[in-house]
Design a protein around this motif. Sequence first.
Motif: not given
Length: 71
Positions: A9-16, A60-70
Amino acid sequence: MAADENKARGRYFAMALVRLAGAFLLAIGVLGIMGETTWPNWAVWLALVAGLICIAVIPQRMARRWRTPPE
């Protein structure tokens, strides 16, 4: 699990927030191009470019950095 949800939630609001700041900068740039501000021409173009970057690139870069690793 609640800690992961709070983190997401915090990451989503940071991107927003980054997108909102980009929209604000973009609006200032457009107003400056139209001649509605007293800002110098270089500052208007800088705000316009920074706004576009904040809207298109940074989230997009924030989302890529925070993506859950496989697993």
